[in-house]
Design an enzyme around this catalytic site. Structure first.
Site, PDB file in Angstrom:
ATOM      1  N   ASP A  21       0.825  -1.212   0.000  1.00  0.00           N
ATOM      2  CA  ASP A  21       0.000   0.000   0.000  1.00  0.00           C
ATOM      3  C   ASP A  21       0.860   1.265   0.000  1.00  0.00           C
ATOM      4  O   ASP A  21       1.968   1.262   0.520  1.00  0.00           O
ATOM      5  CB  ASP A  21      -0.912  -0.015   1.238  1.00  0.00           C
ATOM      6  CG  ASP A  21      -2.073   0.953   1.105  1.00  0.00           C
ATOM      7  OD1 ASP A  21      -2.326   1.440  -0.011  1.00  0.00           O
ATOM      8  OD2 ASP A  21      -2.730   1.227   2.124  1.00  0.00           O
ATOM      9  N   HIS A  38       2.318   3.270  -9.106  1.00  0.00           N
ATOM     10  CA  HIS A  38       2.135   1.819  -9.321  1.00  0.00           C
ATOM     11  C   HIS A  38       3.318   1.245 -10.108  1.00  0.00           C
ATOM     12  O   HIS A  38       3.788   0.151  -9.820  1.00  0.00           O
ATOM     13  CB  HIS A  38       0.823   1.539 -10.051  1.00  0.00           C
ATOM     14  CG  HIS A  38      -0.398   2.001  -9.298  1.00  0.00           C
ATOM     15  ND1 HIS A  38      -0.591   1.708  -7.974  1.00  0.00           N
ATOM     16  CD2 HIS A  38      -1.482   2.735  -9.690  1.00  0.00           C
ATOM     17  CE1 HIS A  38      -1.749   2.248  -7.571  1.00  0.00           C
ATOM     18  NE2 HIS A  38      -2.298   2.874  -8.593  1.00  0.00           N
ATOM     19  N   LEU A 132      10.314 -20.856  -4.288  1.00  0.00           N
ATOM     20  CA  LEU A 132       9.319 -19.986  -3.647  1.00  0.00           C
ATOM     21  C   LEU A 132       8.017 -20.024  -4.455  1.00  0.00           C
ATOM     22  O   LEU A 132       8.046 -19.976  -5.683  1.00  0.00           O
ATOM     23  CB  LEU A 132       9.850 -18.540  -3.621  1.00  0.00           C
ATOM     24  CG  LEU A 132       8.876 -17.438  -3.201  1.00  0.00           C
ATOM     25  CD1 LEU A 132       8.616 -17.479  -1.697  1.00  0.00           C
ATOM     26  CD2 LEU A 132       9.404 -16.052  -3.585  1.00  0.00           C
TER      27      LEU A 132
HETATM   28  C1  IPE Z   1      -5.614  -2.782  -0.331  1.00  0.00           C
HETATM   29  O1  IPE Z   1      -5.168  -1.485  -0.499  1.00  0.00           O
HETATM   30  C2  IPE Z   1      -5.582  -3.513  -1.633  1.00  0.00           C
HETATM   31  C3  IPE Z   1      -4.258  -3.739  -2.207  1.00  0.00           C
HETATM   32  C4  IPE Z   1      -3.109  -3.490  -1.636  1.00  0.00           C
HETATM   33  C5  IPE Z   1      -4.270  -4.322  -3.525  1.00  0.00           C
HETATM   34  P1  IPE Z   1      -6.189  -0.245  -0.639  1.00  0.00           P
HETATM   35  O2  IPE Z   1      -5.377   0.976  -0.698  1.00  0.00           O
HETATM   36  O3  IPE Z   1      -7.150  -0.495  -1.733  1.00  0.00           O
HETATM   37  O4  IPE Z   1      -6.964  -0.350   0.759  1.00  0.00           O
HETATM   38  P2  IPE Z   1      -7.984   0.668   1.475  1.00  0.00           P
HETATM   39  O5  IPE Z   1      -9.192   0.739   0.620  1.00  0.00           O
HETATM   40  O6  IPE Z   1      -7.300   1.978   1.594  1.00  0.00           O
HETATM   41  O7  IPE Z   1      -8.244   0.058   2.796  1.00  0.00           O
HETATM   42  C1  IPE Z   2      -1.557   0.215  -3.343  1.00  0.00           C
HETATM   43  O1  IPE Z   2      -1.324   1.591  -3.386  1.00  0.00           O
HETATM   44  C2  IPE Z   2      -1.800  -0.373  -4.725  1.00  0.00           C
HETATM   45  C3  IPE Z   2      -3.171  -0.845  -4.948  1.00  0.00           C
HETATM   46  C4  IPE Z   2      -4.146  -0.801  -4.087  1.00  0.00           C
HETATM   47  C5  IPE Z   2      -3.460  -1.384  -6.252  1.00  0.00           C
HETATM   48  P1  IPE Z   2      -2.510   2.630  -3.417  1.00  0.00           P
HETATM   49  O2  IPE Z   2      -2.853   2.930  -4.825  1.00  0.00           O
HETATM   50  O3  IPE Z   2      -3.628   2.171  -2.561  1.00  0.00           O
HETATM   51  O4  IPE Z   2      -1.806   3.903  -2.756  1.00  0.00           O
HETATM   52  P2  IPE Z   2      -2.461   4.945  -1.757  1.00  0.00           P
HETATM   53  O5  IPE Z   2      -3.008   4.161  -0.592  1.00  0.00           O
HETATM   54  O6  IPE Z   2      -3.533   5.667  -2.502  1.00  0.00           O
HETATM   55  O7  IPE Z   2      -1.326   5.818  -1.357  1.00  0.00           O
HETATM   56 MG    MG Z   3      -4.074   2.427  -0.605  1.00  0.00          MG
END
Ligand code: IPE
Ligand code: IPE
Ligand code: MG
Length: 254
Positions: A21, A38, A132
């Site tokens: 995240d 990303h 792995l």
């Molecule tokens: C959780 O992250 C999903 C992934 C890492 C793929 P999000 O960024 O979508 O989670 P919330 O919605 O903030 O909890």
């Molecule tokens: C995690 O990073 C990747 C996915 C959920 C696909 P985010 O895109 O959720 O990044 P933030 O939380 O907005 O910083």
């Molecule tokens: Mg996120």
């Protein structure tokens, strides 16, 4: 000196799961568009896969796209899906070099055709790798997984292939997407958020949880080693008391 040298190879978690995240916030901090985060995040994926393989961890499960992530702007969803295809293509050699087998959990039927084809290709190419098991959670949601398992189990009962009295933890486990994987010992979430976001709800019942403020694109090998060292400092009691754990450790040494 790398933290890697401090890791006890006999006390490794068998299965590490990661909620990757913070990509969007990382990009914003650099004054970039969210989606560029990303792309940078895929480098952290490579580093984490390499370090897990080098350490001798059996299973690594990465949350890449949740059932809820479809609700993001279409442009971001599309970017994530094309990034999946391009990085799978690009990383075949990393997977082969590190003897990593790829698989997925989640309802991948809903993914774009190109993504499904690319996944099928890499899964086939890496199917005999043994060091792995890398599992990508794609269109994964733990509630969806539990609903899916409930439906399959119910059908078996209706067809007299299973009795209600036979339902136990093993039956539930064996109907989840993770049925071939070892128990999740350790869950890492980056970016400072302290929530599970519908990831592996059943499987993390006794996992050790680790939250770090590092944003996923910045997460490097040393951050991973630091997390593993933190895991190794914990006492997993599974409902017992400390003395029982110490005694069983002593017995194990003899
Ligand atoms: C959780 O992250 C999903 C992934 C890492 C793929 P999000 O960024 O979508 O989670 P919330 O919605 O903030 O909890
Ligand atoms: C995690 O990073 C990747 C996915 C959920 C696909 P985010 O895109 O959720 O990044 P933030 O939380 O907005 O910083
Ligand atoms: Mg996120």
């Amino acid at each position: 000196m790398s933290l890697k040298t401090k890791i006890d190879p006999n006390k490794l978690p068998k299965h590490v799961a990661v909620i990757m995240d913070g990509n969007g916030r990382w990009a914003k901090k650099q004054g970039l568009k969210r989606v560029l985060g990303h792309g940078k995040g895929t480098e952290a994926v490579r580093k984490t896969v390499e370090s897990a393989a080098e350490l001798g961890i059996e299973a690594l499960t990465l949350f890449a796209f949740s059932t809820e992530n479809w609700n993001r702007p279409k442009f971001e969803v599309d970017t994530l899906m094309s990034l999946l295809v391009s990085s799978l293509k690009k990383e075949i050699s990393t997977l082969q070099k590190n003897n990593v087998r790829l698989q997925t959990i989640g309802n991948i039927e809903k993914l774009p055709r190109k993504a499904k084809e690319q996944l099928a290709e890499v899964i086939e190419l890496t199917k005999n790798n043994t060091r792995l098991t890398l599992t990508l959670a794609l269109n994964y949601g733990a509630r969806e997984e539990i609903i899916n398992a409930t439906k399959i189990i119910s059908k078996k009962i209706v067809n007299n292939d299973l009795k209600i009295e036979e339902i136990d933890e093993n039956i539930i486990n064996s109907h989840l997407y993770t049925f071939t994987l070892p128990v999740v010992d350790f869950l890492i979430r980056t970016s400072g958020e302290k929530r599970i976001s519908n990831f592996l709800l059943w499987q993390i019942a006794y996992a050790e949880l680790y939250f770090t403020d590092v944003l996923w694109p910045d997460f490097n090998k040393e951050d991973f080693y630091e997390a593993i060292l933190n895991y190794q400092s914990r006492e997993r009691r599974f409902g017992k008391i400390s003395e029982q754990i110490e005694n069983s450790n002593k017995e194990a040494e003899y």
